[in-house]
Design a protein around this motif. Structure first.
Motif, PDB file in Angstrom:
ATOM      1  N   THR A 112      38.499  63.537  46.686  1.00 31.95           N
ATOM      2  CA  THR A 112      39.190  63.084  47.793  1.00 31.95           C
ATOM      3  C   THR A 112      39.710  61.702  47.425  1.00 31.95           C
ATOM      4  OG1 THR A 112      37.386  61.910  48.707  1.00 31.95           O
ATOM      5  CG2 THR A 112      37.756  64.305  49.609  1.00 31.95           C
ATOM      6  N   ILE A 113      39.757  61.141  46.170  1.00 31.67           N
ATOM      7  CA  ILE A 113      40.204  60.010  45.608  1.00 31.67           C
ATOM      8  C   ILE A 113      41.561  60.241  45.326  1.00 31.67           C
ATOM      9  CG2 ILE A 113      39.713  57.906  44.715  1.00 31.67           C
ATOM     10  CD1 ILE A 113      36.830  58.518  44.751  1.00 31.67           C
ATOM     11  N   THR A 114      42.745  59.739  45.679  1.00 34.58           N
ATOM     12  CA  THR A 114      43.875  60.006  45.027  1.00 34.58           C
ATOM     13  C   THR A 114      44.079  59.270  43.958  1.00 34.58           C
ATOM     14  OG1 THR A 114      44.932  60.152  47.395  1.00 34.58           O
ATOM     15  CG2 THR A 114      46.457  59.573  45.537  1.00 34.58           C
ATOM     16  N   GLY A 115      44.444  59.772  42.582  1.00 37.07           N
ATOM     17  CA  GLY A 115      44.688  58.880  41.528  1.00 37.07           C
ATOM     18  C   GLY A 115      43.524  58.980  40.631  1.00 37.07           C
ATOM     19  N   LEU A 116      42.275  59.582  41.120  1.00 38.96           N
ATOM     20  CA  LEU A 116      41.295  59.505  40.369  1.00 38.96           C
ATOM     21  C   LEU A 116      41.191  60.005  38.927  1.00 38.96           C
ATOM     22  CD1 LEU A 116      38.348  58.550  40.195  1.00 38.96           C
ATOM     23  CD2 LEU A 116      37.551  60.562  41.045  1.00 38.96           C
ATOM     24  N   ALA A 117      41.968  61.023  38.713  1.00 39.75           N
ATOM     25  CA  ALA A 117      41.902  61.653  37.225  1.00 39.75           C
ATOM     26  C   ALA A 117      42.809  60.590  36.477  1.00 39.75           C
ATOM     27  CB  ALA A 117      42.797  62.851  37.242  1.00 39.75           C
ATOM     28  N   ALA A 118      43.891  59.916  36.790  1.00 39.42           N
ATOM     29  CA  ALA A 118      44.629  59.039  36.096  1.00 39.42           C
ATOM     30  C   ALA A 118      43.728  57.841  35.905  1.00 39.42           C
ATOM     31  CB  ALA A 118      45.677  58.513  36.849  1.00 39.42           C
ATOM     32  N   ARG A 119      43.161  57.490  36.905  1.00 36.33           N
ATOM     33  CA  ARG A 119      42.223  56.317  36.563  1.00 36.33           C
ATOM     34  C   ARG A 119      41.132  56.603  35.456  1.00 36.33           C
ATOM     35  NH1 ARG A 119      38.161  54.294  40.990  1.00 36.33           N
ATOM     36  NH2 ARG A 119      36.804  55.778  39.856  1.00 36.33           N
ATOM     37  N   ALA A 120      40.533  57.743  35.680  1.00 34.86           N
ATOM     38  CA  ALA A 120      39.510  57.998  34.546  1.00 34.86           C
ATOM     39  C   ALA A 120      40.175  58.260  33.288  1.00 34.86           C
ATOM     40  CB  ALA A 120      38.711  59.544  35.069  1.00 34.86           C
ATOM     41  N   ALA A 121      41.359  58.874  33.203  1.00 35.19           N
ATOM     42  CA  ALA A 121      42.000  59.011  31.773  1.00 35.19           C
ATOM     43  C   ALA A 121      42.304  57.587  31.212  1.00 35.19           C
ATOM     44  CB  ALA A 121      43.408  59.931  32.155  1.00 35.19           C
ATOM     45  N   ASP A 122      42.800  56.332  32.172  1.00 42.11           N
ATOM     46  CA  ASP A 122      42.999  55.291  31.637  1.00 42.11           C
ATOM     47  C   ASP A 122      41.641  54.693  31.044  1.00 42.11           C
ATOM     48  OD1 ASP A 122      45.534  55.586  32.240  1.00 42.11           O
ATOM     49  OD2 ASP A 122      45.527  54.332  34.078  1.00 42.11           O
ATOM     50  N   ASN A 123      40.530  54.980  31.663  1.00 39.80           N
ATOM     51  CA  ASN A 123      39.126  54.466  31.102  1.00 39.80           C
ATOM     52  C   ASN A 123      38.796  55.079  29.848  1.00 39.80           C
ATOM     53  OD1 ASN A 123      36.800  54.123  34.019  1.00 39.80           O
ATOM     54  ND2 ASN A 123      39.014  53.247  33.558  1.00 39.80           N
ATOM     55  N   PHE A 124      39.061  56.553  29.673  1.00 44.79           N
ATOM     56  CA  PHE A 124      38.737  57.102  28.695  1.00 44.79           C
ATOM     57  C   PHE A 124      39.730  56.571  27.571  1.00 44.79           C
ATOM     58  CE2 PHE A 124      37.647  60.947  31.135  1.00 44.79           C
ATOM     59  CZ  PHE A 124      36.301  60.536  31.660  1.00 44.79           C
ATOM     60  N   ARG A 125      40.862  56.672  27.870  1.00 46.98           N
ATOM     61  CA  ARG A 125      41.910  55.942  26.726  1.00 46.98           C
ATOM     62  C   ARG A 125      41.425  54.649  26.148  1.00 46.98           C
ATOM     63  NH1 ARG A 125      46.269  57.919  30.194  1.00 46.98           N
ATOM     64  NH2 ARG A 125      46.808  59.919  29.361  1.00 46.98           N
ATOM     65  N   SER A 126      41.224  53.820  27.012  1.00 41.22           N
ATOM     66  CA  SER A 126      40.824  52.472  26.704  1.00 41.22           C
ATOM     67  C   SER A 126      39.405  52.294  25.833  1.00 41.22           C
ATOM     68  CB  SER A 126      40.394  51.466  27.893  1.00 41.22           C
ATOM     69  OG  SER A 126      39.317  51.653  28.683  1.00 41.22           O
ATOM     70  N   ASP A 127      38.785  53.274  25.883  1.00 36.86           N
ATOM     71  CA  ASP A 127      37.539  53.392  25.042  1.00 36.86           C
ATOM     72  C   ASP A 127      37.696  54.307  23.811  1.00 36.86           C
ATOM     73  OD1 ASP A 127      34.705  52.751  25.088  1.00 36.86           O
ATOM     74  OD2 ASP A 127      34.374  55.114  25.033  1.00 36.86           O
ATOM     75  N   GLY A 128      39.227  54.705  23.687  1.00 32.16           N
ATOM     76  CA  GLY A 128      39.630  55.314  22.262  1.00 32.16           C
ATOM     77  C   GLY A 128      39.596  56.597  22.272  1.00 32.16           C
ATOM     78  N   TRP A 129      39.559  57.518  23.427  1.00 34.08           N
ATOM     79  CA  TRP A 129      39.315  59.065  23.482  1.00 34.08           C
ATOM     80  C   TRP A 129      40.865  59.301  23.677  1.00 34.08           C
ATOM     81  CZ3 TRP A 129      35.140  61.996  22.926  1.00 34.08           C
ATOM     82  CH2 TRP A 129      33.965  61.243  22.841  1.00 34.08           C
ATOM     83  N   ASN A 130      41.067  60.567  22.878  1.00 34.06           N
ATOM     84  CA  ASN A 130      42.539  61.258  22.721  1.00 34.06           C
ATOM     85  C   ASN A 130      42.843  61.920  24.052  1.00 34.06           C
ATOM     86  OD1 ASN A 130      44.962  62.514  21.710  1.00 34.06           O
ATOM     87  ND2 ASN A 130      43.613  64.043  20.835  1.00 34.06           N
ATOM     88  N   VAL A 131      43.247  61.399  25.139  1.00 34.10           N
ATOM     89  CA  VAL A 131      43.393  62.099  26.367  1.00 34.10           C
ATOM     90  C   VAL A 131      44.997  62.595  26.346  1.00 34.10           C
ATOM     91  CG1 VAL A 131      43.877  61.715  28.988  1.00 34.10           C
ATOM     92  CG2 VAL A 131      42.059  60.229  27.597  1.00 34.10           C
ATOM     93  N   ALA A 132      45.054  63.917  26.441  1.00 32.40           N
ATOM     94  CA  ALA A 132      46.254  64.643  26.346  1.00 32.40           C
ATOM     95  C   ALA A 132      46.906  64.832  27.908  1.00 32.40           C
ATOM     96  CB  ALA A 132      45.972  66.093  25.895  1.00 32.40           C
ATOM     97  N   GLU A 133      46.302  64.712  29.019  1.00 26.60           N
ATOM     98  CA  GLU A 133      46.831  65.039  30.328  1.00 26.60           C
ATOM     99  C   GLU A 133      45.836  64.567  31.334  1.00 26.60           C
ATOM    100  OE1 GLU A 133      47.931  69.139  31.776  1.00 26.60           O
ATOM    101  OE2 GLU A 133      46.961  69.751  29.810  1.00 26.60           O
TER     102      GLU A 133
END
Length: 198
Positions: A112-133
């Protein structure tokens, strides 16, 4: 044709004309059915394009999350796992995590949290993960943030390392997403905290 014998000649001619029109329509209909309606354009195949944060990330061919417990031990949206979680702690999480970061990661919001996927994707990217979408997962309710993988592939190592680093579960893909694009599929829910937050 004794039933037409008592009718006047113009009525009989009209009856024969209608029968002739019906036969012509039948022949045209049969030919169209046999040819598959060649005058119509075939629908284009479903595209595999990715559109970050649009809400249409998973293909429409995927079915909703299963309502009954899946046979592979994944968590049922209606309750607790039917078997112990598939997540296992790696012997050396740092090494496994670094080796697995090249695997594509797709992040979907099921909260129910708007933008949670984008926030999680940013967390993963900043940790070096290859986020595709990233985007939304509206096909059912997932009870816990989970990294899904195809068993026996590099996705499994990556999902387990990602889950260990971010305090999530790692489980095999369930029926609704088993044929989605390759890579780890992370579905985040209200319990997602990010790295280093418990």
């Amino acid at each position: 044709m004794t039933f037409l014998k008592g009718l006047s000649r113009p009525v009989r001619l009209a009856g024969f004309a209608l029968i002739g029109v019906a036969l012509v329509a039948l022949v045209i209909g049969t030919m169209t059915a046999m040819n598959g309606g060649s005058s119509q354009t075939a629908a284009p195949p479903a595209s595999d394009t990715t559109q970050p944060s649009t809400g249409s990330e998973l293909p429409p061919t995927s079915s909703p999350a299963p309502a009954s417990p899946p046979a592979n031990g994944a968590t049922s949206p209606a309750g607790p796992p039917t078997q112990p979680p598939a997540q296992s702690a790696p012997a050396n999480p740092g090494a496994d995590q670094e080796q697995a970061k090249w695997v594509p990661v797709r992040v979907y919001n099921n909260s129910t949290i708007t933008g949670l996927a984008a926030r999680a994707a940013d967390n993963f990217r900043s940790d070096g993960w290859n986020v595709a979408e990233s985007g939304n997962y509206p096909y059912g309710i997932i009870p816990h943030s989970t990294a899904y993988f195809t068993p026996g592939t590099d996705e499994e190592t990556a999902a387990k390392a990602l889950a260990a680093a971010f305090g999530m579960r790692a489980e095999p893909r369930f029926e609704g997403i088993e044929n989605s694009s390759p890579g780890v599929i992370v579905i985040v829910t209200n319990d997602f905290q990010g790295k280093g937050k418990d």
